[in-house]
Write a protein that holds these residues in place. Structure first.
Motif, PDB file in Angstrom:
ATOM      1  N   ILE A 258      -8.739  -2.440 -12.178  1.00 20.72           N
ATOM      2  CA  ILE A 258      -8.067  -2.522 -10.877  1.00 20.72           C
ATOM      3  C   ILE A 258      -8.869  -3.409  -9.924  1.00 20.72           C
ATOM      4  O   ILE A 258      -8.325  -4.285  -9.253  1.00 20.72           O
ATOM      5  CB  ILE A 258      -7.866  -1.119 -10.277  1.00 20.72           C
ATOM      6  CG1 ILE A 258      -6.829  -0.338 -11.113  1.00 20.72           C
ATOM      7  CG2 ILE A 258      -7.413  -1.202  -8.826  1.00 20.72           C
ATOM      8  CD1 ILE A 258      -6.682   1.113 -10.702  1.00 20.72           C
ATOM      9  N   PHE A 259     -10.194  -3.192  -9.876  1.00 17.21           N
ATOM     10  CA  PHE A 259     -11.062  -3.996  -9.006  1.00 17.21           C
ATOM     11  C   PHE A 259     -10.995  -5.477  -9.374  1.00 17.21           C
ATOM     12  O   PHE A 259     -10.769  -6.342  -8.509  1.00 17.21           O
ATOM     13  CB  PHE A 259     -12.503  -3.494  -9.116  1.00 17.21           C
ATOM     14  CG  PHE A 259     -13.510  -4.359  -8.407  1.00 17.21           C
ATOM     15  CD1 PHE A 259     -13.786  -4.170  -7.068  1.00 17.21           C
ATOM     16  CD2 PHE A 259     -14.184  -5.368  -9.086  1.00 17.21           C
ATOM     17  CE1 PHE A 259     -14.717  -4.971  -6.406  1.00 17.21           C
ATOM     18  CE2 PHE A 259     -15.112  -6.175  -8.440  1.00 17.21           C
ATOM     19  CZ  PHE A 259     -15.375  -5.972  -7.095  1.00 17.21           C
ATOM     20  N   ALA A 260     -11.200  -5.785 -10.656  1.00 13.95           N
ATOM     21  CA  ALA A 260     -11.278  -7.181 -11.083  1.00 13.95           C
ATOM     22  C   ALA A 260      -9.942  -7.895 -10.946  1.00 13.95           C
ATOM     23  O   ALA A 260      -9.887  -9.054 -10.529  1.00 13.95           O
ATOM     24  CB  ALA A 260     -11.772  -7.251 -12.527  1.00 13.95           C
ATOM     25  N   SER A 261      -8.855  -7.220 -11.315  1.00 11.24           N
ATOM     26  CA  SER A 261      -7.533  -7.851 -11.225  1.00 11.24           C
ATOM     27  C   SER A 261      -7.093  -8.017  -9.777  1.00 11.24           C
ATOM     28  O   SER A 261      -6.312  -8.912  -9.456  1.00 11.24           O
ATOM     29  CB  SER A 261      -6.501  -7.019 -11.999  1.00 11.24           C
ATOM     30  OG  SER A 261      -6.816  -6.978 -13.379  1.00 11.24           O
ATOM     31  N   ALA A 323     -17.448   0.511   1.808  1.00  9.22           N
ATOM     32  CA  ALA A 323     -16.912  -0.794   2.205  1.00  9.22           C
ATOM     33  C   ALA A 323     -15.481  -0.686   2.714  1.00  9.22           C
ATOM     34  O   ALA A 323     -15.084  -1.437   3.616  1.00  9.22           O
ATOM     35  CB  ALA A 323     -16.974  -1.762   1.027  1.00  9.22           C
ATOM     36  N   ARG A 324     -14.717   0.252   2.148  1.00  8.44           N
ATOM     37  CA  ARG A 324     -13.325   0.383   2.599  1.00  8.44           C
ATOM     38  C   ARG A 324     -13.257   0.854   4.045  1.00  8.44           C
ATOM     39  O   ARG A 324     -12.385   0.412   4.813  1.00  8.44           O
ATOM     40  CB  ARG A 324     -12.575   1.388   1.696  1.00  8.44           C
ATOM     41  CG  ARG A 324     -11.120   1.623   2.121  1.00  8.44           C
ATOM     42  CD  ARG A 324     -10.327   0.346   1.994  1.00  8.44           C
ATOM     43  NE  ARG A 324      -8.959   0.500   2.439  1.00  8.44           N
ATOM     44  CZ  ARG A 324      -8.525   0.230   3.676  1.00  8.44           C
ATOM     45  NH1 ARG A 324      -9.390  -0.168   4.598  1.00  8.44           N
ATOM     46  NH2 ARG A 324      -7.255   0.375   3.996  1.00  8.44           N
ATOM     47  N   ALA A 414       1.445  -4.303   1.930  1.00  9.81           N
ATOM     48  CA  ALA A 414       0.867  -4.959   0.754  1.00  9.81           C
ATOM     49  C   ALA A 414      -0.620  -5.218   0.957  1.00  9.81           C
ATOM     50  O   ALA A 414      -1.442  -4.975   0.061  1.00  9.81           O
ATOM     51  CB  ALA A 414       1.603  -6.265   0.468  1.00  9.81           C
ATOM     52  N   LEU A 415      -0.996  -5.688   2.135  1.00 18.70           N
ATOM     53  CA  LEU A 415      -2.402  -5.980   2.410  1.00 18.70           C
ATOM     54  C   LEU A 415      -3.258  -4.714   2.391  1.00 18.70           C
ATOM     55  O   LEU A 415      -4.397  -4.727   1.913  1.00 18.70           O
ATOM     56  CB  LEU A 415      -2.531  -6.677   3.765  1.00 18.70           C
ATOM     57  CG  LEU A 415      -1.925  -8.082   3.869  1.00 18.70           C
ATOM     58  CD1 LEU A 415      -2.046  -8.612   5.285  1.00 18.70           C
ATOM     59  CD2 LEU A 415      -2.588  -9.035   2.876  1.00 18.70           C
ATOM     60  N   THR A 416      -2.698  -3.604   2.894  1.00 21.53           N
ATOM     61  CA  THR A 416      -3.430  -2.333   2.893  1.00 21.53           C
ATOM     62  C   THR A 416      -3.742  -1.883   1.473  1.00 21.53           C
ATOM     63  O   THR A 416      -4.876  -1.484   1.166  1.00 21.53           O
ATOM     64  CB  THR A 416      -2.619  -1.243   3.609  1.00 21.53           C
ATOM     65  OG1 THR A 416      -2.489  -1.595   4.990  1.00 21.53           O
ATOM     66  CG2 THR A 416      -3.318   0.111   3.507  1.00 21.53           C
ATOM     67  N   TRP A 417      -2.748  -1.988   0.585  1.00 20.64           N
ATOM     68  CA  TRP A 417      -2.963  -1.502  -0.775  1.00 20.64           C
ATOM     69  C   TRP A 417      -3.741  -2.487  -1.632  1.00 20.64           C
ATOM     70  O   TRP A 417      -4.410  -2.086  -2.593  1.00 20.64           O
ATOM     71  CB  TRP A 417      -1.634  -1.100  -1.409  1.00 20.64           C
ATOM     72  CG  TRP A 417      -1.252   0.257  -0.898  1.00 20.64           C
ATOM     73  CD1 TRP A 417      -0.370   0.562   0.094  1.00 20.64           C
ATOM     74  CD2 TRP A 417      -1.833   1.499  -1.320  1.00 20.64           C
ATOM     75  NE1 TRP A 417      -0.348   1.916   0.307  1.00 20.64           N
ATOM     76  CE2 TRP A 417      -1.234   2.521  -0.545  1.00 20.64           C
ATOM     77  CE3 TRP A 417      -2.791   1.850  -2.276  1.00 20.64           C
ATOM     78  CZ2 TRP A 417      -1.571   3.858  -0.708  1.00 20.64           C
ATOM     79  CZ3 TRP A 417      -3.127   3.185  -2.440  1.00 20.64           C
ATOM     80  CH2 TRP A 417      -2.522   4.175  -1.655  1.00 20.64           C
ATOM     81  N   VAL A 418      -3.689  -3.749  -1.288  1.00 21.32           N
ATOM     82  CA  VAL A 418      -4.597  -4.699  -1.930  1.00 21.32           C
ATOM     83  C   VAL A 418      -6.034  -4.328  -1.580  1.00 21.32           C
ATOM     84  O   VAL A 418      -6.934  -4.340  -2.437  1.00 21.32           O
ATOM     85  CB  VAL A 418      -4.272  -6.148  -1.493  1.00 21.32           C
ATOM     86  CG1 VAL A 418      -5.408  -7.098  -1.902  1.00 21.32           C
ATOM     87  CG2 VAL A 418      -2.967  -6.617  -2.122  1.00 21.32           C
ATOM     88  N   SER A 423     -11.446  -1.635  -3.267  1.00 20.51           N
ATOM     89  CA  SER A 423     -12.646  -0.878  -2.902  1.00 20.51           C
ATOM     90  C   SER A 423     -12.523   0.635  -3.111  1.00 20.51           C
ATOM     91  O   SER A 423     -13.250   1.222  -3.920  1.00 20.51           O
ATOM     92  CB  SER A 423     -13.007  -1.156  -1.440  1.00 20.51           C
ATOM     93  OG  SER A 423     -11.885  -0.931  -0.599  1.00 20.51           O
ATOM     94  N   LEU A 424     -11.600   1.266  -2.415  1.00 20.93           N
ATOM     95  CA  LEU A 424     -11.535   2.728  -2.411  1.00 20.93           C
ATOM     96  C   LEU A 424     -11.244   3.310  -3.787  1.00 20.93           C
ATOM     97  O   LEU A 424     -11.974   4.200  -4.261  1.00 20.93           O
ATOM     98  CB  LEU A 424     -10.462   3.192  -1.413  1.00 20.93           C
ATOM     99  CG  LEU A 424     -10.309   4.707  -1.236  1.00 20.93           C
ATOM    100  CD1 LEU A 424     -11.602   5.314  -0.686  1.00 20.93           C
ATOM    101  CD2 LEU A 424      -9.145   5.019  -0.303  1.00 20.93           C
ATOM    102  N   LEU A 425     -10.209   2.838  -4.441  1.00 18.21           N
ATOM    103  CA  LEU A 425      -9.833   3.406  -5.741  1.00 18.21           C
ATOM    104  C   LEU A 425     -10.921   3.191  -6.796  1.00 18.21           C
ATOM    105  O   LEU A 425     -11.295   4.141  -7.501  1.00 18.21           O
ATOM    106  CB  LEU A 425      -8.493   2.830  -6.203  1.00 18.21           C
ATOM    107  CG  LEU A 425      -7.284   3.104  -5.291  1.00 18.21           C
ATOM    108  CD1 LEU A 425      -6.015   2.511  -5.898  1.00 18.21           C
ATOM    109  CD2 LEU A 425      -7.109   4.598  -5.053  1.00 18.21           C
ATOM    110  N   PRO A 426     -11.464   1.980  -6.956  1.00 16.94           N
ATOM    111  CA  PRO A 426     -12.557   1.802  -7.929  1.00 16.94           C
ATOM    112  C   PRO A 426     -13.790   2.636  -7.593  1.00 16.94           C
ATOM    113  O   PRO A 426     -14.465   3.160  -8.498  1.00 16.94           O
ATOM    114  CB  PRO A 426     -12.862   0.304  -7.853  1.00 16.94           C
ATOM    115  CG  PRO A 426     -11.630  -0.316  -7.304  1.00 16.94           C
ATOM    116  CD  PRO A 426     -11.059   0.694  -6.360  1.00 16.94           C
TER     117      PRO A 426
END
Length: 472
Positions: A258-261, A323-324, A414-418, A423-426
């Motif tokens: 998720i982070f890398a993609s 960071a998020r 879209a920008l929020t979930w990008v 950051s947050l999910l990874p």
């Protein structure tokens, strides 16, 4: 006996192909399919997921075959030789833009993605397994993986840094966007194929001089052997160490995928960074990984690779989550965050393979036979499934958040979930990984007991497995 320098280096070179191919797909294929080819994010995520699932199916078969074949080149080398030329072809074709209808594009890139992962599966598990056979020393395995990791980072540079630089350069001299990406696929493919050939042809340690093929030996892929393969995998999955290794790999690689993609999306749409700065950030991650390699190897040697691994996961997880909430809104902040993220990333790719090598002896102690290919293919299976899950999850997140592949500017949702996906999910995923691996039972104190039991089994002595209840 310690491995010779040239053997460590040659084996490490194979890691260039592994990471160049993997990182290119993980970082850019979803972006390429959505923004260059014009495939919708959910459909593109499905294409990547199907390819990873196919690799997950092929990987265990490659592991089983490499455990059971006998050749004058040993068990593992032939698979690298077979995969080298196809690696060049399929990587090139995957990033070749075809002018056709939307439906045919989905079919074409779906087929190319499957062929790519099929080629990857041919060599990946045998290559990984080969390392466990080059040395059985607990610490030297970490040293060997350090060589691999350094070359991994060069491969990562090819797969993550080179594409943005090469595309920007070629477009600057008049090439089209499609031609530029085609050059990326061809360059990474040629480098990967060459690395596989160099690795295979320069390591002689496991060759079998005077090998004579037994004409009476039955075929490997019989119905009975396939049944035995699945039975073998089921027995391996009963081992506590492999369950923790697979669990940790699944969670980490979902988070990492998720982070890398998402990385290119975040830098492009949230921060509006040019290709040169994006390449600089990804290059920084690569350089940071190389710089951290001897430090992590030293920490693992002085303490334990399990403890070092956990510390790396916790550190990078906290950095990402922080960071998020603090915000990453500039090029400098992005460099700092990605450089610190490299700590956990380096710990995973440097130490996890060394840890899975140690599980091979646990399996041999339990079964009385050596099935290293099967053990490592199960861990590789977790990597494939997690990569499939990661890209599919990100594709769905982007689609549901309203990402418009044709728009240069994205909406607030879209920008929020990008941002969350960057950051947050990874970060949450990495903290969970640290907890899972805390339950992993193999360390520098328990491993000598495992080796002692394996040696007794090899001598034909009886071994009471109840003595190893803390491990099994």
């Amino acid at each position: 006996m310690n491995l010779k320098f040239h053997t460590k280096l040659s084996y490490g070179i194979g890691g260039l192909a592994d990471n160049a191919m993997f990182t290119l797909i993980e970082t850019f294929l979803l972006f390429y399919l959505t923004t260059v080819v014009g495939i919708k994010p959910a459909a593109a995520g499905t294409i990547l997921a199907l390819g990873c699932i196919w690799e997950a199916f092929c990987g265990p078969i490659s592991g089983f075959l490499s455990d059971n074949i006998e050749t004058r080149f040993g068990k593992r080398k032939p698979f690298l030789l077979v995969a080298a030329v196809p690696a060049v072809i399929v990587t090139s074709l995957l990033f070749t833009s075809i002018d056709m209808s939307y439906g045919l594009k989905v079919i074409y890139y779906g087929l190319m993605t499957i062929l790519f992962w099929w080629c990857f599966a041919i060599f990946f598990v045998p290559y990984m397994t080969w390392g466990s056979e080059l040395t059985s020393d607990y610490h030297e395995r970490t040293v060997l993986r350090s060589y691999v990791y350094v070359l991994n980072q060069i491969g990562k540079g090819l797969g993550m840094v080179l594409p943005s630089v090469l595309v920007a350069f070629l477009m600057g001299i008049g090439r089209t966007l499609e031609q530029s990406w085609s050059a990326v696929g061809m360059t990474v493919g040629i480098a990967s194929g060459a690395a596989l050939l160099i690795c295979a042809l320069t390591i002689k340690k496991t060759d079998v001089p005077g090998f004579v093929k037994d004409p009476d030996k039955e075929k490997i892929l019989t119905a009975e052997n396939i049944k035995n393969m699945f039975r073998e995998y089921f027995q391996i999955l009963k081992l506590k160490p492999i369950r923790y290794i697979i669990g940790a790999s699944l969670i980490y690689l979902i988070a990492n995928t998720i982070f890398a993609s998402d990385l290119v999306y975040y830098f492009t749409y949230n921060l509006g960074l040019p290709a040169v700065q994006i390449s600089a950030i990804t290059l920084l991650m690569t350089v940071a990984g190389i710089a951290l390699t001897p430090f992590i190897a030293a920490c693992a040697g002085k303490t334990d690779k399990k403890l070092t691994f956990m510390a790396g996961m916790i550190f990078s997880g906290v950095i990402l989550i922080g960071a998020r909430f603090v915000g990453v809104s500039s090029f400098a902040a992005s460099c700092l965050m990605c450089g610190l993220f490299a700590v956990g990333n380096t710990c995973y790719w440097q130490l996890m393979p060394s840890m899975i090598y140690d599980v091979c002896e646990v399996e041999e102690l339990a079964s009385g036979e050596k099935h290293s290919g099967a053990v490592i293919s199960l861990q590789a299976l977790s990597e494939s499934l997690s990569a499939a899950a990661g890209v599919q999850i990100l594709g769905i997140i982007l689609q549901q958040a309203g990402f418009n592949e044709a728009a240069a500017v994205q909406g607030a949702s879209a920008l929020t979930w990008v941002s969350n996906s960057f950051s947050l999910l990874p970060g949450i995923g990495m903290l969970i990984v640290a907890f899972v691996i805390s339950r992993y039972p193999i360390n520098k104190n328990t491993f000598p007991r495992i080796l002692e039991g394996v040696e007794r089994r090899r001598r034909g002595e009886a071994v009471n497995l109840e003595e190893y209840g803390d491990i099994f």
